[in-house]
Design a protein around this motif. Structure first.
Motif, PDB file in Angstrom:
ATOM      1  N   GLY A 108       0.879  -1.171  -0.054  1.00 22.13           N
ATOM      2  CA  GLY A 108       0.174   0.050  -0.085  1.00 22.13           C
ATOM      3  C   GLY A 108       0.668   1.385  -0.105  1.00 22.13           C
ATOM      4  O   GLY A 108       0.262   2.251   0.554  1.00 22.13           O
ATOM      5  N   THR A 109       2.068   1.244  -0.690  1.00 21.59           N
ATOM      6  CA  THR A 109       2.890   2.295  -0.720  1.00 21.59           C
ATOM      7  C   THR A 109       2.875   3.285  -1.774  1.00 21.59           C
ATOM      8  O   THR A 109       3.583   3.995  -2.011  1.00 21.59           O
ATOM      9  CB  THR A 109       4.225   2.009  -0.170  1.00 21.59           C
ATOM     10  N   PHE A 110       2.231   2.819  -2.918  1.00 25.95           N
ATOM     11  CA  PHE A 110       2.111   3.689  -4.148  1.00 25.95           C
ATOM     12  C   PHE A 110       0.836   4.095  -4.413  1.00 25.95           C
ATOM     13  O   PHE A 110      -0.108   3.490  -4.054  1.00 25.95           O
ATOM     14  CB  PHE A 110       2.727   2.615  -5.454  1.00 25.95           C
ATOM     15  N   ASP A 111       0.574   5.314  -5.086  1.00 23.80           N
ATOM     16  CA  ASP A 111      -0.467   6.042  -5.365  1.00 23.80           C
ATOM     17  C   ASP A 111      -1.045   5.480  -6.711  1.00 23.80           C
ATOM     18  O   ASP A 111      -2.218   5.750  -7.116  1.00 23.80           O
ATOM     19  CB  ASP A 111      -0.159   7.453  -5.477  1.00 23.80           C
ATOM     20  N   GLY A 112       0.015   4.957  -7.584  1.00 24.60           N
ATOM     21  CA  GLY A 112      -0.332   4.661  -8.916  1.00 24.60           C
ATOM     22  C   GLY A 112       0.838   3.776  -9.551  1.00 24.60           C
ATOM     23  O   GLY A 112       1.735   3.849  -9.181  1.00 24.60           O
ATOM     24  N   ILE A 113       0.249   2.921 -10.592  1.00 20.78           N
ATOM     25  CA  ILE A 113       1.355   2.196 -11.386  1.00 20.78           C
ATOM     26  C   ILE A 113       1.049   2.470 -12.859  1.00 20.78           C
ATOM     27  O   ILE A 113       0.135   2.320 -13.420  1.00 20.78           O
ATOM     28  CB  ILE A 113       1.209   0.681 -10.903  1.00 20.78           C
ATOM     29  N   VAL A 114       2.046   2.485 -13.586  1.00 20.00           N
ATOM     30  CA  VAL A 114       2.244   2.589 -15.004  1.00 20.00           C
ATOM     31  C   VAL A 114       2.907   1.406 -15.469  1.00 20.00           C
ATOM     32  O   VAL A 114       4.187   1.144 -15.099  1.00 20.00           O
ATOM     33  CB  VAL A 114       2.952   4.181 -15.394  1.00 20.00           C
ATOM     34  N   GLU A 131       0.550  -8.314  -7.150  1.00 24.17           N
ATOM     35  CA  GLU A 131       1.636  -7.800  -6.625  1.00 24.17           C
ATOM     36  C   GLU A 131       0.913  -6.045  -6.948  1.00 24.17           C
ATOM     37  O   GLU A 131       1.530  -5.418  -5.835  1.00 24.17           O
ATOM     38  CB  GLU A 131       2.839  -8.049  -7.471  1.00 24.17           C
ATOM     39  N   PHE A 132       0.563  -5.712  -7.970  1.00 22.72           N
ATOM     40  CA  PHE A 132       0.399  -4.392  -8.006  1.00 22.72           C
ATOM     41  C   PHE A 132      -1.010  -4.030  -7.140  1.00 22.72           C
ATOM     42  O   PHE A 132      -0.886  -2.974  -6.501  1.00 22.72           O
ATOM     43  CB  PHE A 132      -0.315  -4.164  -9.365  1.00 22.72           C
ATOM     44  N   SER A 133      -1.912  -4.953  -6.923  1.00 19.96           N
ATOM     45  CA  SER A 133      -2.770  -4.529  -6.033  1.00 19.96           C
ATOM     46  C   SER A 133      -2.287  -4.523  -4.714  1.00 19.96           C
ATOM     47  O   SER A 133      -2.759  -3.879  -3.779  1.00 19.96           O
ATOM     48  CB  SER A 133      -3.568  -5.626  -6.032  1.00 19.96           C
ATOM     49  N   ARG A 134      -1.299  -5.379  -4.255  1.00 19.79           N
ATOM     50  CA  ARG A 134      -0.762  -5.550  -2.800  1.00 19.79           C
ATOM     51  C   ARG A 134      -0.031  -4.162  -2.544  1.00 19.79           C
ATOM     52  O   ARG A 134       0.064  -3.416  -1.354  1.00 19.79           O
ATOM     53  CB  ARG A 134       0.490  -6.548  -2.742  1.00 19.79           C
ATOM     54  N   LEU A 135       0.849  -3.588  -3.718  1.00 18.13           N
ATOM     55  CA  LEU A 135       1.447  -2.136  -3.643  1.00 18.13           C
ATOM     56  C   LEU A 135       0.951  -0.976  -3.714  1.00 18.13           C
ATOM     57  O   LEU A 135       1.221  -0.004  -3.221  1.00 18.13           O
ATOM     58  CB  LEU A 135       2.561  -2.265  -4.619  1.00 18.13           C
ATOM     59  N   LEU A 136      -0.253  -0.988  -4.185  1.00 19.51           N
ATOM     60  CA  LEU A 136      -1.199   0.165  -4.374  1.00 19.51           C
ATOM     61  C   LEU A 136      -1.877   0.131  -2.853  1.00 19.51           C
ATOM     62  O   LEU A 136      -2.544  -0.581  -2.487  1.00 19.51           O
ATOM     63  CB  LEU A 136      -2.095   0.062  -5.462  1.00 19.51           C
ATOM     64  N   ARG A 137      -2.184   1.665  -2.668  1.00 15.80           N
ATOM     65  CA  ARG A 137      -3.115   1.997  -1.734  1.00 15.80           C
ATOM     66  C   ARG A 137      -4.566   1.959  -2.221  1.00 15.80           C
ATOM     67  O   ARG A 137      -4.555   1.828  -3.434  1.00 15.80           O
ATOM     68  CB  ARG A 137      -2.897   3.530  -1.296  1.00 15.80           C
ATOM     69  N   PRO A 138      -5.535   1.581  -1.321  1.00 19.59           N
ATOM     70  CA  PRO A 138      -7.034   1.672  -1.769  1.00 19.59           C
ATOM     71  C   PRO A 138      -7.297   2.896  -2.803  1.00 19.59           C
ATOM     72  O   PRO A 138      -7.011   3.910  -2.404  1.00 19.59           O
ATOM     73  CB  PRO A 138      -7.782   1.702  -0.429  1.00 19.59           C
ATOM     74  N   GLY A 139      -7.706   2.344  -3.754  1.00 17.09           N
ATOM     75  CA  GLY A 139      -7.927   3.664  -4.757  1.00 17.09           C
ATOM     76  C   GLY A 139      -6.930   4.181  -5.793  1.00 17.09           C
ATOM     77  O   GLY A 139      -7.401   4.838  -6.628  1.00 17.09           O
TER      78      GLY A 139
END
Length: 237
Positions: A108-114, A131-139
């Motif tokens: 949950g430490t990223f605001d976005g992934i490109v 993995e992307f879902s794990r690393l992203l914050r909700p929203g």
């Protein structure tokens, strides 16, 4: 994938790294995929963004120039070096395989992934999407581009409904290099996304710009009628 098996395109991109900057100037990139992708990406100023499959740093540089705090990863050691040379110490750049866990940050430490034109080198998208879902914050958002399934189906001898490995041939310094990738049906784009905790926000099948017509008139009419790429923005539920 066995731990000692290299990513399918790893060797090819190590060979292509020196010539890849020239490929960035190809109209299919600059006047078709890239404009569609940057229009999908929401405001990134002050946000922490992961560039997943950074290549030689095109999106890393664009994100930095738009005020993002960027971490970039790529499976190719040579591509990682190209990105580091391009952006210096403005971003943190790691060598990492999208088919394996990304041990680069806490949950949950990223605001976005490109992820621009990288995922078609991965067989099953459930692994990177998890993995992307794990690393992203909700929203948080995920924006990615890939080969369009219809274009692959028309260009190669594939079963549309199967995920199959194919090869495209690129030329670097006068040498032909086979670059393997995976064709997949649309269901294997959308279903893994939904299964791993994302909601689909927007899907774009980009059409060529006027500058594409100027640079590549022989392909313009075809690409007005036949999709080349698919670009998607999703958000973590």
């Amino acid at each position: 994938m066995p731990s000692d098996e290299k990513p399918i395109a790893g060797d090819a991109y190590d060979e292509l790294a020196e010539a890849y900057l020239e490929h960035e100037d190809d109209p299919y990139c600059t006047d078709l995929e890239f404009p569609a992708m940057v229009n999908l990406v929401p405001e990134v100023n002050g946000k922490r963004i992961l560039d997943a499959g950074c290549g030689c740093g095109r999106y890393t540089e664009w994100l930095l120039d738009n005020g993002a705090d960027v971490v970039a990863v790529d499976t190719s050691e040579n591509m990682v070096e190209q990105t580091r040379e391009r952006v210096g110490d403005r971003a943190t750049v790691h060598q990492a395989d999208l088919e394996r866990p990304l041990d680069i940050a806490d949950d949950g430490t990223f605001d976005g992934i490109v992820s621009g034109l990288s995922l078609h080198y991965v067989e099953d998208w459930r692994q990177p999407f998890t993995e992307f879902s794990r690393l992203l914050r909700p929203g948080g958002f995920l924006a990615f581009s890939a080969h369009h399934p219809l274009d692959d189906y028309l260009a190669y001898d594939v079963n549309y409904f199967e995920t199959e490995r194919e090869r495209m041939t690129w030329t670097a310094s006068g040498t032909d290099i086979d670059v393997p990738f995976y064709h997949r049906p649309f269901s294997e784009i959308i279903n893994p996304l939904v299964e791993t905790g994302f909601q689909l926000d927007e899907l774009v099948e980009p059409i060529p710009t006027a500058t594409f017509e100027e640079k590549k008139p022989e392909s313009y009419e075809k690409r007005l009628k036949r999709p080349t790429f698919v670009c998607i923005r999703a958000s973590k539920r």
